[in-house]
Enzyme design. Sequence first.
Site, PDB file in Angstrom:
ATOM      1  N   GLU A 199       3.042   8.633  -6.204  1.00 27.48           N
ATOM      2  CA  GLU A 199       3.747   8.355  -4.957  1.00 27.48           C
ATOM      3  C   GLU A 199       4.694   7.193  -5.202  1.00 27.48           C
ATOM      4  O   GLU A 199       4.278   6.141  -5.692  1.00 27.48           O
ATOM      5  CB  GLU A 199       2.729   8.034  -3.849  1.00 27.48           C
ATOM      6  N   ARG A 200       5.939   7.388  -4.863  1.00 25.08           N
ATOM      7  CA  ARG A 200       6.970   6.371  -5.118  1.00 25.08           C
ATOM      8  C   ARG A 200       7.048   6.016  -6.602  1.00 25.08           C
ATOM      9  O   ARG A 200       7.265   4.863  -6.957  1.00 25.08           O
ATOM     10  CB  ARG A 200       6.730   5.108  -4.290  1.00 25.08           C
ATOM     11  N   GLU A 242      -0.917   5.044   8.717  1.00 25.36           N
ATOM     12  CA  GLU A 242      -0.162   6.259   8.393  1.00 25.36           C
ATOM     13  C   GLU A 242      -1.081   7.471   8.276  1.00 25.36           C
ATOM     14  O   GLU A 242      -1.068   8.196   7.285  1.00 25.36           O
ATOM     15  CB  GLU A 242       0.644   6.047   7.098  1.00 25.36           C
ATOM     16  N   ARG A 285      -6.232  -3.273   2.933  1.00 26.92           N
ATOM     17  CA  ARG A 285      -4.798  -3.451   3.155  1.00 26.92           C
ATOM     18  C   ARG A 285      -4.470  -3.686   4.629  1.00 26.92           C
ATOM     19  O   ARG A 285      -5.056  -3.065   5.508  1.00 26.92           O
ATOM     20  CB  ARG A 285      -4.019  -2.244   2.626  1.00 26.92           C
ATOM     21  N   ASP A 340       8.216  -3.302   5.277  1.00 28.75           N
ATOM     22  CA  ASP A 340       7.830  -2.471   4.125  1.00 28.75           C
ATOM     23  C   ASP A 340       8.788  -2.586   2.951  1.00 28.75           C
ATOM     24  O   ASP A 340       9.603  -1.693   2.748  1.00 28.75           O
ATOM     25  CB  ASP A 340       7.713  -1.007   4.567  1.00 28.75           C
ATOM     26  N   GLU A 342      10.869   1.331  -4.706  1.00 34.24           N
ATOM     27  CA  GLU A 342      11.012   2.331  -3.648  1.00 34.24           C
ATOM     28  C   GLU A 342      12.302   2.158  -2.839  1.00 34.24           C
ATOM     29  O   GLU A 342      13.048   3.112  -2.647  1.00 34.24           O
ATOM     30  CB  GLU A 342       9.795   2.264  -2.717  1.00 34.24           C
ATOM     31  N   TRP A 391       9.104   5.630  13.375  1.00 33.65           N
ATOM     32  CA  TRP A 391       8.567   4.701  12.383  1.00 33.65           C
ATOM     33  C   TRP A 391       8.788   3.227  12.701  1.00 33.65           C
ATOM     34  O   TRP A 391       8.384   2.353  11.920  1.00 33.65           O
ATOM     35  CB  TRP A 391       9.157   5.019  11.000  1.00 33.65           C
TER      36      TRP A 391
END
Lengths: 678, 678
Positions: free
Chosen positions: B158-159, B285, B318, B364, B392, B540
Amino acid sequence: MEYINKESSSLYNCWLNYDKEVTLSDEIKEILKTIQLNEEGIIINTAVKELSRAIKKLIGKTPEIIKDTMLSHIYLGKLKDKTIKLVPGGFSIKKSTLNQKNIIEILGKDENGILNGVFSFIRAIYTGSNINEINIVDNPRNMVRMINHWDNMSGDIERGYAGESIFFKDNHIVENKSRIRDYARLMASVAINGIVINNVNVHKQETKLITDELLPEVKKIADIFRAYGIKLYLSVNFASPMEIGGFLTADPLDFNVRTWWKKTAENIYSYIPDFGGFLVKADSESRPGPFTYGRNHAEGANMLAEALRLFGGIVIWRCFVYNCKLDWRDRSTDRAKAAFDNFKPLDGKFDENVVLQVKNGPVDFQIREPISPLFGALKQTNEFMEFQIAQEYTGQQKHLCYLVPMWKEALDFDTFANGKDSNVSKIVDGSLFKTKYGGVAAVSNIGGSECWTGHPLAQANLYGYGRLIWNTFLSSDEIAREWVKLTFGAEKDVEQIIVDILLESREVYEKYTCPLGVGWMVNPNHHYGPSVEGYEYSPWGTYNYADYKSIGVDRTVATGTGYIGEYEPTVADKFENLATCPEELLLFFHNVLYSYKLKTGKTVIQHIYDTHFEGVEKVDEFINKWETLQNKIDSKIFDLVMEKFQIQKKDSREWRDVVNTYFYRKTGIDDLYKRKIY
Amino acid sequence: MEYINKESSSLYNCWLNYDKEVTLSDEIKEILKTIQLNEEGIIINTAVKELSRAIKKLIGKTPEIIKDTMLSHIYLGKLKDKTIKLVPGGFSIKKSTLNQKNIIEILGKDENGILNGVFSFIRAIYTGSNINEINIVDNPRNMVRMINHWDNMSGDIERGYAGESIFFKDNHIVENKSRIRDYARLMASVAINGIVINNVNVHKQETKLITDELLPEVKKIADIFRAYGIKLYLSVNFASPMEIGGFLTADPLDFNVRTWWKKTAENIYSYIPDFGGFLVKADSESRPGPFTYGRNHAEGANMLAEALRLFGGIVIWRCFVYNCKLDWRDRSTDRAKAAFDNFKPLDGKFDENVVLQVKNGPVDFQIREPISPLFGALKQTNEFMEFQIAQEYTGQQKHLCYLVPMWKEALDFDTFANGKDSNVSKIVDGSLFKTKYGGVAAVSNIGGSECWTGHPLAQANLYGYGRLIWNTFLSSDEIAREWVKLTFGAEKDVEQIIVDILLESREVYEKYTCPLGVGWMVNPNHHYGPSVEGYEYSPWGTYNYADYKSIGVDRTVATGTGYIGEYEPTVADKFENLATCPEELLLFFHNVLYSYKLKTGKTVIQHIYDTHFEGVEKVDEFINKWETLQNKIDSKIFDLVMEKFQIQKKDSREWRDVVNTYFYRKTGIDDLYKRKIY
């Protein structure tokens, strides 16, 4: 695929719902008891079976089928009377007397005609026609009436909004083909006579559909279709000689490649003697094609045509060819011009069994587009119209959008290609330029959902498509009314409510989505939901050029991309001139100030605000109207439609707010009525 | 994974390139011939092996390893001298004499310290330090120095922008683990001591990493890591008790659930006795978490902490928790407030082996964000910083963006949480609030590409991350210079060119992407390329509110979302006041007119235009500078960097043109210099 109790599902039966109450005279009931039949044939058998099935529901008794009778009866057979002019698929239905008995003759030009006649007769009964005086002669307007499936062998459907494929699953053709049979019956009931079962984007597995590995299963589908008078077609991969033939080239002028295609065709016909032909998307959106070899589309298509000619097959070559890597900075390029630019120079170069399939609009199935200028520009080439029943840009079968009015607009459009009254219908049916093949194709909106189309009211599009291309003189209202009667068998007031909703739905969707023909205000890729700038800086050639003072694409000859010059002068003049340009297409053709006054007296910006508010209000009205139908129509249909309407209610508000806010933020111009904009 | 000839690949060896020419005095050469060693241990063995490997390259001969010697030698061992203060991982290196012989002592606080000392000694040699006078005492600033991998067992990252996972492939752990060993060595060379091998988004297969099915293979990775002084950690699925435990709940207060986690932990430690602990993304998320059961984050984290406590493991929880279904219409909500709002009230409620991991910024990983207000707000809670080495939002390893300056800014930021000089470094190292665990984590930028990081210069971020969190007093320049020397071993002018490019790169990327801290002008989902409105009407919580006259998010206490009030008053006052707000964050905190004058005298709109043009010019400058390095550095690195620069050249122009055009179309304000805007 979900389990469906087919017999009892009103959703599944669609417009072939024979359980509805119908009042028939004793005379007619007497006739229905007996079917006289002197001929045999696969399609005739289907016709008899269908008629018997309806009659059993109507009079509670299966009719007797006999060769000769002195009783009242229905006669099924081919027409012998030379004074009645029928074309293939055409039929006549007439009540008369024979030996003092009442009879009804359903006579077809051919077997297909008999089947079409039977479905027409059943439709007449269930829509409440006066059967005592029935007297119909009916010929199809278009010789080829086709459905294109964008089904992948994975089971996914490209732009499918109604579940998984009914043909494919997990890279195989489905084992149980009963649903395919039911689908063929549905399609035959509206006289569809050709179906392409796989997506125009032909991937690895689908490329093998023309090989011995998969043809035995394809043949089984063709056998089912055949009994319903439908020919099976396949989309093919232009690079097949390389991908499955083992060649290093697919050059259409290469002798070995040509030979390979001929052998391949021969093999297909050994499985399916009435195979319809190939549908091809070549040199489009990264699909392979003749350009790779420095050949043109005619050379590519003619190679395939040569392979099929001997067997009576046709090549349907899509004109959806454009550069999908445009530079948004360059306002001189215009994707709308691409189909014309690519194919007009080749007019007359295609073999006689090649058909060019052209999308109705010059771009891509937007809610509002002008007619493609290729209709009229091609004068020596077979040309099919391509519509999209699948609601890719028109609400994805979550929103209601009855598309028949849009299609009718396209077919009725006068191109002036051969003087006045050169409407598109006359081009696609082949009559205007005396071309050999006429026809219409459309991308299917069905899938494995119980109601086939995801949204039950989207069945009206499937039904309406078949009916319209058979008889382009039917009005959108007439078609909607037929469908409502057949589906709901309902009282007059129920019928009126549903018909009204259907007829308004396209303009309502247009109102809260994108204004005045500008198009493309959607999220990229999936094409659902608002994004005014979603395609603005993309390579796809789909822009609105909105800035703080103006909006729209200048496609004029005088100052713009020159696209308008691709139409016949009479048409071009109308579009070029702001005063005569149809306002619903204003921003497709012109870039105008937000303060530009429309014929309503409204400015463009106020029109945007107003239509977006109105659209949402109309959805609320639809819902209020629909609520009055509770307990008056089948409850499963009622509930599922209501569920979809709730989505439409929520999402139409998102459209409204995003679009209005976008333009308000960009222009700073207040709404005259001070409604909430964010 | 591509085949790599590891030994000879300059790309693969990164900064551990021992082939470079180094000038050493005869005295030092003599010392290097012998290593004296009186202790044994897995990590010590690694240290000896590494030192021998370097020495063999330096003097052409493998050193002799002996227990006692009267010769000159290097001594490796643990520190006994109590006057030197070392913390775990710390070391001293000193040249002195013993029995009239020259010796160099590399003394560690522990085995890890010895290994860190060896790598430091090698680094000193290859960066050209004066080894004759070497005298170093070096302690890590942060106890836990961690890398988080967002690797999925499918092999995708991911990313990830540097190829496939080096840990996983096709839902298995890779068979051949030699690349994992090389990776552990690289990480140990910059003193990383903890690695989470799987993505925080734990899918079906990764959920099984804590079961007997996969633990035998996980153990093999842990064994490799152990030899390099690195603990293995796993990301876990909060719903594991349901998904693999067979329970109907994952409620953290449920006795059976707690017992299941304890047994699970016990089992993990039976395979991996020094297992580091769990990393958890919960209630974020759409990941499962304690909220489902009406429990809070402390209750969720403490349950896992209880399971690990006995074994010395920690839970890293997190704080990236926010509502990802916001309504863009509602300007009172503010995603930037989410972490604070969720976790501040729980300060002091977490068990002592729970650590909260907080992203550097409140949103982010944008190219420019203020520090998260959780740093300083939590006073009784262990807190790790989370950085993202993976680019990212910072060019995806196609664009050059040396991130050390950004991280340093974050660590140096004074929160005033305990009066002046309460900088973030002191919070995350645990010293300010005397918390038990201090540390930093960062999302890895590596994958299966030959150079590990896709873009060879992105290796500087991986190296720099390790160096910075070990010693936060190092400057970005010092770190860049070290890396360049180790990687290229080059002449002074080459060094200066590369260091200059690195140090400018972050601001250059910022210039042509998004202005003044506004962020989020990227295409949704993949986060590459410009889309000013890409996130504007999304759920978002990531908006710029640009309209025709102003832009920016008003986060003031006075008139905005109140986010600024989450900082200590001294900091908040600075941000709240337009005159004192750092201008690089202007649009993060304030909505201002395009005509607002910056301290440079430029208006905001002119600043946007100027920076976008400048950014592209700077990229062209980078390329010109890079060209001068041809034949002066390794040609493989030269070529690959040039390839990436060409992408940056092209795509920076796209950024420039889209962003400038967007604002020009929206505002109608001309560029003062009449440059080309579309």
